[in-house]
Design a protein around this motif. Structure first.
Motif, short mmCIF file in Angstrom:
data_model
loop_
_atom_site.label_atom_id
_atom_site.label_comp_id
_atom_site.label_asym_id
_atom_site.label_seq_id
_atom_site.Cartn_x
_atom_site.Cartn_y
_atom_site.Cartn_z
N LEU A 71 0.81 -1.55 0.08
CA LEU A 71 -0.40 -0.46 -0.49
C LEU A 71 0.68 0.97 -0.04
O LEU A 71 0.87 2.12 -0.42
N PHE A 72 1.79 1.48 0.91
CA PHE A 72 2.44 2.62 1.40
C PHE A 72 3.54 2.74 -0.26
O PHE A 72 3.64 3.67 -0.54
N ARG A 73 3.95 1.81 -1.43
CA ARG A 73 3.75 1.65 -2.58
C ARG A 73 3.31 2.77 -3.70
O ARG A 73 3.67 3.09 -4.43
N ARG A 74 2.18 1.73 -3.29
CA ARG A 74 0.91 2.50 -4.25
C ARG A 74 0.43 4.22 -3.56
O ARG A 74 -1.14 3.83 -4.42
N LEU A 75 0.68 4.51 -2.67
CA LEU A 75 0.07 5.50 -1.54
C LEU A 75 -1.18 6.61 -2.34
O LEU A 75 -2.33 6.30 -2.46
N ASP A 82 -1.71 13.94 -3.79
CA ASP A 82 -1.06 14.51 -2.99
C ASP A 82 -0.82 13.55 -1.57
O ASP A 82 -0.19 14.32 -0.71
N ALA A 83 -1.68 12.68 -1.50
CA ALA A 83 -0.51 11.54 -0.78
C ALA A 83 0.36 11.50 0.09
O ALA A 83 1.25 11.19 -0.67
N ASP A 84 0.60 11.52 1.43
CA ASP A 84 2.22 11.58 1.33
C ASP A 84 2.01 11.12 3.10
O ASP A 84 1.64 11.89 3.58
N HIS A 154 0.13 9.59 12.11
CA HIS A 154 -1.18 10.87 11.80
C HIS A 154 -1.80 11.03 10.50
O HIS A 154 -2.75 10.59 10.22
N ALA A 155 -0.49 11.15 9.44
CA ALA A 155 -1.38 11.39 8.33
C ALA A 155 -1.70 9.80 7.47
O ALA A 155 -2.94 10.42 6.86
N LEU A 156 -1.14 9.24 7.80
CA LEU A 156 -2.01 7.73 7.46
C LEU A 156 -3.09 7.19 7.60
O LEU A 156 -4.14 7.03 6.71
N LEU A 157 -3.52 7.97 9.05
CA LEU A 157 -4.80 7.82 9.91
C LEU A 157 -6.26 9.08 9.21
O LEU A 157 -6.91 8.10 9.15
N MET A 158 -5.01 10.13 9.06
CA MET A 158 -6.43 10.70 8.16
C MET A 158 -6.02 10.89 6.42
O MET A 158 -7.41 10.61 6.27
N LEU A 159 -5.75 9.79 5.69
CA LEU A 159 -5.72 9.43 5.11
C LEU A 159 -6.68 8.17 4.36
O LEU A 159 -8.02 8.83 3.48
N PHE A 160 -6.99 7.84 5.60
CA PHE A 160 -8.02 6.82 5.64
C PHE A 160 -9.26 7.49 5.81
O PHE A 160 -10.42 7.14 5.21
N PRO A 349 -3.70 -1.88 7.47
CA PRO A 349 -4.63 -1.76 6.41
C PRO A 349 -4.70 -3.59 5.62
O PRO A 349 -5.92 -3.59 4.91
N ALA A 350 -3.77 -4.73 6.48
CA ALA A 350 -4.08 -5.40 6.06
C ALA A 350 -5.45 -6.53 6.75
O ALA A 350 -5.91 -7.44 6.14
N VAL A 351 -5.53 -6.30 7.86
CA VAL A 351 -6.64 -6.43 8.57
C VAL A 351 -7.73 -6.42 8.25
O VAL A 351 -9.04 -6.78 8.11
N GLY A 352 -7.80 -4.76 8.33
CA GLY A 352 -8.93 -4.57 7.68
C GLY A 352 -9.19 -4.89 6.24
O GLY A 352 -10.46 -5.01 5.91
N LYS A 353 -8.64 -4.99 5.58
CA LYS A 353 -8.92 -6.04 4.11
C LYS A 353 -9.19 -7.07 4.43
O LYS A 353 -10.42 -7.82 3.70
#
Length: 389
Positions: A71-75, A82-84, A154-160, A349-353
């Motif tokens: 997921l990080f590779r395809r963010l 703008d995802a970072d 925090h940035a990852l959480l906010m993306l979701f 993310p894996a667990v969500g999937k």
């Protein structure tokens, strides 16, 4: 009284990932995401050291983190241009004494079998590679050349969370105070504001509070909060090649911008769960335990200046320090996503999937979480992760 097909208890990274992937897998029903701390001030997600690794002892954990790495590779492809999350791929460097070498070597075999890019080197070679490192007391180390590092939690959480706002998710700010159960089924949850939500499925994604949430449904889950302090310090020297280093003592250190962060000195044999309201850093750990170890392992750190600290809580699985994922075998519409014991952020993310696939398709497809099922809790058969950091 509102009614939902799915009520997710806990809206941080695990709960948000589940909600996100439910929609991605085509679930069209109603979803409520219940979170008592919507600013995530005291969340395990945002108070963590925010790192990702493939250096686990069992293949199943490696695979979960590899999903997140993908997921990080395809963010930007997934979340937009703008995802970072400022992913710093500097790796982990896990050191071993003579006593710990057999475990390190066995772990490396498991990691290599899963395609992880981990280099196992003797102490002298490591000291030549990393000139700031003292090999005193160590015989070898495992370094993740790619696929490991740290990022902005925090940035990852906010993306979701931002993505969920376009996916018909009801955000509810409250704590769950009760769970209604009729025999082999849960039927709804009661919130601390007195409101009741009918539920076709309840998912426990409550982090360190997960054991208490399970108990509300009359279920046993050996997950409790364990406090972890993280300390920030300044040093005269900058080592841009420094991975997240884990000493044989369990103490870790890594760069964070112009400073460093460190932790990992808490004893494993505690007298039970932490006070869930205690977020005061344990400064004596830094002064009496961490600092001497840092000065030995990295001589340049003999003179450092601590500047600040924070404390958060792990959702610690006292049985085997591994996640509990999937349905309860007797109460099948109550699902778990708990007990990650410090590696929940990287595996969320894996667990969500996985949970989304289980609900929508009736089984795991992409991320197989069957090894983490509740049955081992019921049968008291640990599935133990040896590389808990």
């Amino acid at each position: 009284m509102a009614a939902y097909d799915i009520v997710i208890v806990g809206g941080a990274i695990v709960g948000s990932s589940i909600a996100y992937y439910l929609r991605e897998e085509g679930f069209a029903g109603s979803i409520a995401l219940v979170e008592r701390d919507p600013q995530f001030t005291f969340s395990a997600t945002t108070l963590s050291a925010a790192s990702i690794r493939q250096q686990f002892s069992i293949a199943e954990n490696i695979r979960l983190s590899q999903f997140t790495l993908g997921l990080f590779r395809r963010l930007k492809q997934v979340f937009g241009a703008d995802a970072d999350i400022t992913f710093r791929e500097n790796g982990y460097l896990i050191l071993a004494s003579e006593e710990g070498l057999p475990v390190l070597e066995a772990n490396h075999v498991a990691q290599a079998a899963e395609g992880a890019d981990i280099l196992l080197e003797r102490a002298g070679d490591l000291a030549r590679r990393f000139r700031w490192l003292s090999p005193e007391g160590i015989v070898a180390g495992a370094w993740g050349r790619t696929g490991e590092g740290w990022f902005d939690a925090h940035a990852l959480l906010m993306l979701f969370r931002k993505a969920l706002r376009t996916r018909r998710i009801d955000f509810i700010t409250a704590a769950v105070a009760g769970i209604d159960r009729d025999g082999a089924h849960v039927t709804g949850v009661t919130l601390d504001n007195g409101e009741r939500l009918e539920a076709g499925v309840v998912i426990n994604a409550a982090g360190p509070n997960a054991g208490k949430v399970a108990a509300l449904a009359g279920l046993v889950l050996p997950v409790e909060p364990r406090k972890r302090s993280v300390f920030v310090f300044e040093a005269r020297d900058r080592f841009d090649d420094m991975p997240l280093l884990v000493d044989p003592s369990g103490i870790y250190v890594r760069p964070e911008g112009s400073v460093y962060i460190t932790g990992g000195a808490e004893p494993e044999d505690t007298d039970g769960p932490a006070d869930p309201t205690d977020f005061d850093p344990d400064w004596p750990l830094f002064e009496e335990v961490i600092w001497p170890v840092l000065a030995t392992r990295i001589p340049a750190f003999e003179a450092i200046k601590a500047t600040r600290a924070w404390a958060g809580h792990y959702d610690y699985n006292t049985l085997d320090q591994n996640a509990v994922i999937g349905p309860h075998p007797e109460v099948e519409n109550f699902l778990f996503a708990n007990g990650f014991s410090g590696h929940g952020l990287q595996q969320a993310p894996a667990v969500g999937k996985a949970v989304a696939e289980f609900i929508v398709h009736g089984g795991y497809r992409t991320a197989d979480a069957s090894a983490f099922g509740y049955e081992r809790i019921r049968d008291n058969k640990p599935f133990r992760e040896l590389n808990v950091i």
